[in-house]
Write a protein that holds these residues in place. Structure first.
Motif, mmCIF file in Angstrom:
data_model
loop_
_atom_site.group_PDB
_atom_site.id
_atom_site.type_symbol
_atom_site.label_atom_id
_atom_site.label_comp_id
_atom_site.label_asym_id
_atom_site.label_seq_id
_atom_site.Cartn_x
_atom_site.Cartn_y
_atom_site.Cartn_z
ATOM 1 N N ILE A 95 0.862 -1.175 0.000
ATOM 2 C CA ILE A 95 0.000 0.000 0.000
ATOM 3 C C ILE A 95 0.901 1.227 0.000
ATOM 4 N N GLU A 96 0.768 2.012 -1.056
ATOM 5 C CA GLU A 96 1.638 3.181 -1.134
ATOM 6 C C GLU A 96 0.793 4.444 -1.193
ATOM 7 N N GLY A 97 1.341 5.493 -0.654
ATOM 8 C CA GLY A 97 0.608 6.749 -0.685
ATOM 9 C C GLY A 97 1.044 7.679 0.411
ATOM 10 N N LEU A 98 0.170 8.601 0.743
ATOM 11 C CA LEU A 98 0.498 9.618 1.725
ATOM 12 C C LEU A 98 0.326 9.132 3.160
ATOM 13 N N HIS A 99 -0.621 8.246 3.396
ATOM 14 C CA HIS A 99 -0.968 7.890 4.776
ATOM 15 C C HIS A 99 -0.965 6.403 5.120
ATOM 16 N N PRO A 100 0.024 5.623 4.700
ATOM 17 C CA PRO A 100 -0.059 4.200 5.042
ATOM 18 C C PRO A 100 0.101 3.928 6.527
ATOM 19 N N MET A 101 0.789 4.846 7.225
ATOM 20 C CA MET A 101 1.057 4.593 8.643
ATOM 21 C C MET A 101 0.335 5.571 9.552
ATOM 22 N N PHE A 102 -0.633 6.276 8.987
ATOM 23 C CA PHE A 102 -1.294 7.306 9.769
ATOM 24 C C PHE A 102 -2.262 6.716 10.786
ATOM 25 N N ASP A 103 -3.062 5.761 10.298
ATOM 26 C CA ASP A 103 -4.067 5.156 11.164
ATOM 27 C C ASP A 103 -3.462 3.987 11.924
ATOM 28 N N GLU A 104 -3.687 3.956 13.224
ATOM 29 C CA GLU A 104 -3.042 2.941 14.046
ATOM 30 C C GLU A 104 -3.459 1.519 13.668
ATOM 31 N N ARG A 105 -4.735 1.347 13.330
ATOM 32 C CA ARG A 105 -5.209 0.006 12.997
ATOM 33 C C ARG A 105 -4.538 -0.493 11.719
ATOM 34 N N VAL A 106 -4.357 0.411 10.767
ATOM 35 C CA VAL A 106 -3.698 0.009 9.514
ATOM 36 C C VAL A 106 -2.234 -0.306 9.789
ATOM 37 N N ARG A 107 -1.632 0.492 10.652
ATOM 38 C CA ARG A 107 -0.224 0.267 11.035
ATOM 39 C C ARG A 107 -0.017 -1.139 11.556
ATOM 40 N N GLU A 108 -0.975 -1.593 12.372
ATOM 41 C CA GLU A 108 -0.853 -2.924 12.966
ATOM 42 C C GLU A 108 -0.856 -4.014 11.911
ATOM 43 N N LEU A 109 -1.480 -3.741 10.770
ATOM 44 C CA LEU A 109 -1.578 -4.753 9.716
ATOM 45 C C LEU A 109 -0.301 -4.858 8.885
ATOM 46 N N LEU A 110 0.556 -3.848 8.991
ATOM 47 C CA LEU A 110 1.745 -3.836 8.141
ATOM 48 C C LEU A 110 2.810 -4.782 8.663
ATOM 49 N N ASP A 111 3.348 -5.613 7.759
ATOM 50 C CA ASP A 111 4.460 -6.468 8.148
ATOM 51 C C ASP A 111 5.785 -5.721 8.037
ATOM 52 N N PHE A 112 5.787 -4.717 7.185
ATOM 53 C CA PHE A 112 6.995 -3.907 7.040
ATOM 54 C C PHE A 112 6.584 -2.561 6.481
ATOM 55 N N SER A 113 7.255 -1.506 6.924
ATOM 56 C CA SER A 113 6.874 -0.183 6.447
ATOM 57 C C SER A 113 8.105 0.634 6.085
ATOM 58 N N ILE A 114 7.949 1.442 5.041
ATOM 59 C CA ILE A 114 9.055 2.260 4.548
ATOM 60 C C ILE A 114 8.575 3.688 4.394
ATOM 61 N N TYR A 115 9.436 4.617 4.737
ATOM 62 C CA TYR A 115 9.119 6.028 4.533
ATOM 63 C C TYR A 115 10.202 6.654 3.672
ATOM 64 N N ALA B 267 8.125 4.032 10.819
ATOM 65 C CA ALA B 267 8.625 3.210 9.712
ATOM 66 C C ALA B 267 9.727 2.271 10.174
ATOM 67 N N ASP B 268 9.765 1.063 9.583
ATOM 68 C CA ASP B 268 10.850 0.137 9.875
ATOM 69 C C ASP B 268 12.110 0.554 9.123
#
Lengths: 397, 135
Positions: free
Chosen positions: A170-190, A239-240
């Protein structure tokens, strides 16, 4: 990948019945058999395909084509828009990965945003509930009808069907903005682009357009800055991995933004993610590969590696300043980096050459994007191996 | 994985079925390393990239360019009143959105050789949008 073991019963008669658990991620089937005083329970657990979810945050919508292409090509195959669908779809699909643009979760279209006086950067223009529901569904192996935000018309088009892929980005402006969505991420990049570099890149991007001038480009960046700083920038603490792009320090007073200093900031302690290092893990190294063995042209290449702290997190930082000029420089550098998660010697170099035409192919942006791609592959393989080994449970009461 | 290994150590850009000869944009990509590889002859068909293949795509390109011009003008006017106002922010955000959309289309056509109307036009070659654009 579904893992399940089937236990067959001798006869399924009226004393047996089945119920399945409502949980979506792990389907459980309960067999009950009542026989006189004893009750047998056999629980069969099927792990449905678990999609690995990666979040990528950066400014400017979903135009991170180069990063996406590098990422998907690590897994093999080219990422393409869905065939036969809306030509203005933002989605990219390859064999293993599906890339979703989070602009599709705009709750307000262009007109709506104008009326309410909010930019696309503002959380009020985005439907995080829907984002969460759909990412959660895809992660559990359930297809979704995802809206399409049309960047040409500025309208929300009819939804498109998205099948759960092996890897969802999921790419865009707010992938890590919402806490619930954050929990679903296995890895995150900024992707953190400094102001000077952003300005230089936007000039390269826009100057050919007849509507634009230096002033308009500058004004656009300035006007968006408050919302960007308030809503987008703070995500980098979650972000990881952060790829920070800065102007070079090798050329005094350089303002062309052509030579870049790129820092790969990697969080320590992330499951299935082992940070890249130079020479000796946890130490501080400054390395100029150019010298007797390797001749480089101006301004050369400089590497740094060190442990650090980033927003209260322990991190390791690998930094590259300068440009690659020749193939052997790239190979030389690759051979001295450790923990790259490559499958063979020269894989990073080969991946870089595959996309040699893309911007960043001769500097740290291409290098670190490629490395992050390999890290994600490694993470994916570990995750899948882990799930395959998860024992199917059989419990007898 | 196997896709990359199948190149057998020869560092080649996997060539699409439509080879293209394109101008390198004035960014940081230029270097001898990459130019050397591209001497490989790519076949007889030369397609000049950065031009749309289908009329519909060409129209999209032009529309986006026009929108950029319009919206820059609008934003400049709106912001004259108050550069900190919401209207000003939103106006420049629209400029950004459309500029990025324009750039994305350019990248698709130039680097990736993917015309957004490709699969639609294969199904519907007779529509007006799908007329091959002749320069």
């Amino acid at each position: 990948m579904a893992v399940s073991t089937i236990y067959s019963t001798q006869a399924l008669n009226s004393t047996h019945f089945l119920t399945s658990s409502p949980s979506s991620s792990s389907k459980q089937v309960f067999f009950y058999r009542r026989q006189t005083n004893r009750r047998f329970n056999t629980i069969i657990t099927c792990a449905a395909q678990q999609t690995v979810v990666i979040g990528l945050a950066a400014d400017s919508g979903c135009g991170k084509s180069t990063f996406m292409r590098r990422l998907t090509s690590v897994f093999g195959g080219a990422a393409e828009p869905p065939k036969g669908g809306n030509p203005d779809s933002n989605t990219l699909i390859s064999d293993m990965t599906t890339v979703i643009c989070l602009d599709d979760y705009h709750s307000l279209d262009r007109t709506g945003r104008k009326e309410k006086g909010v930019t696309a950067l503002d959380p009020r223009a985005n439907d995080f509930d829907l984002m969460y529901e759909q990412v959660k569904a895809l992660k559990s192996g359930i297809a979704v009808e995802k809206p399409i935000y049309n960047h040409v018309t500025g309208l929300l088009d009819a939804p498109e069907l998205i099948q759960p892929p092996k890897i969802l980005v999921i790419e865009g402006l707010h992938p890590m903005f919402d806490e619930r969505v954050r929990e679903l991420l296995d890895f995150s990049i900024y992707l953190d682009i400094s102001n000077e570099v952003k300005f230089a890149w936007k000039i390269q991007r826009d100057m050919a357009e007849r509507g634009h001038s230096l002033e308009s480009i500058k004004a656009s960046i300035e006007a968006r800055k408050p919302d960007f700083d308030a809503f987008i920038d703070p995500q980098k603490q979650y972000a990881d991995a952060v790829i920070e792009v800065l102007p070079t320090q090798l050329i005094p007073d350089d303002n062309e933004g052509k030579v870049l200093r790129v820092r790969l900031i990697m969080k320590e302690g992330v499951k299935y993610f082992s940070p890249v290092y130079l020479f000796d893990e946890g130490s501080t190294i400054s390395w100029i590969p150019c010298g007797r063995k390797l001749t480089c042209s101006y301004p050369g290449i400089k590497f740094n590696y060190q442990p650090d702290s980033y927003f209260d997190n322990e991190v390791s930082v690998v930094e590259m300043d300068g440009q690659f000029d020749r193939l052997d420089e790239l190979i030389y550098v690759e051979s001295h980096l450790s923990n790259l998660s490559t499958k063979f010697y020269g894989e990073v170099t080969q991946q870089m050459l595959k996309h040699a035409d893309f911007p960043g192919s001769n500097n740290g942006t291409g290098l670190f994007q490629t490395i992050v791609g390999l890290k994600i592959r490694d993470l994916y393989e570990q995750l899948i191996a882990n799930k395959a080994n998860a024992p199917t449970e059989a419990a007898k009461a | 994985m196997s896709a990359t290994a199948s190149h057998g150590g020869v560092m080649m850009l996997p060539s699409p079925s439509r080879p293209l000869q394109h101008q390198r944009p004035p960014t940081v990509t230029g270097s001898d390393m990459f130019r050397v590889r591209r001497k490989e002859p790519r076949g007889l068909r030369l397609v000049v990239a950065a031009t749309a293949k289908y009329k519909g795509t060409k129209m999209r390109e032009e529309k986006l360019s026009e929108m950029i011009e319009e919206k820059v003008k609008e934003a400049t006017e709106v912001c004259e009143a108050d550069v900190r106002s919401e209207e000003c922010k939103v106006a420049w955000d629209e400029v950004e959105e459309v500029s990025q959309a324009r750039a994305d289309l350019r990248i698709k056509l130039k680097f990736l050789n993917q015309d957004p109307l490709e699969s639609f036009c294969q199904e519907n070659p007779e529509t007006d949008e799908c007329r091959i654009y002749e320069d």
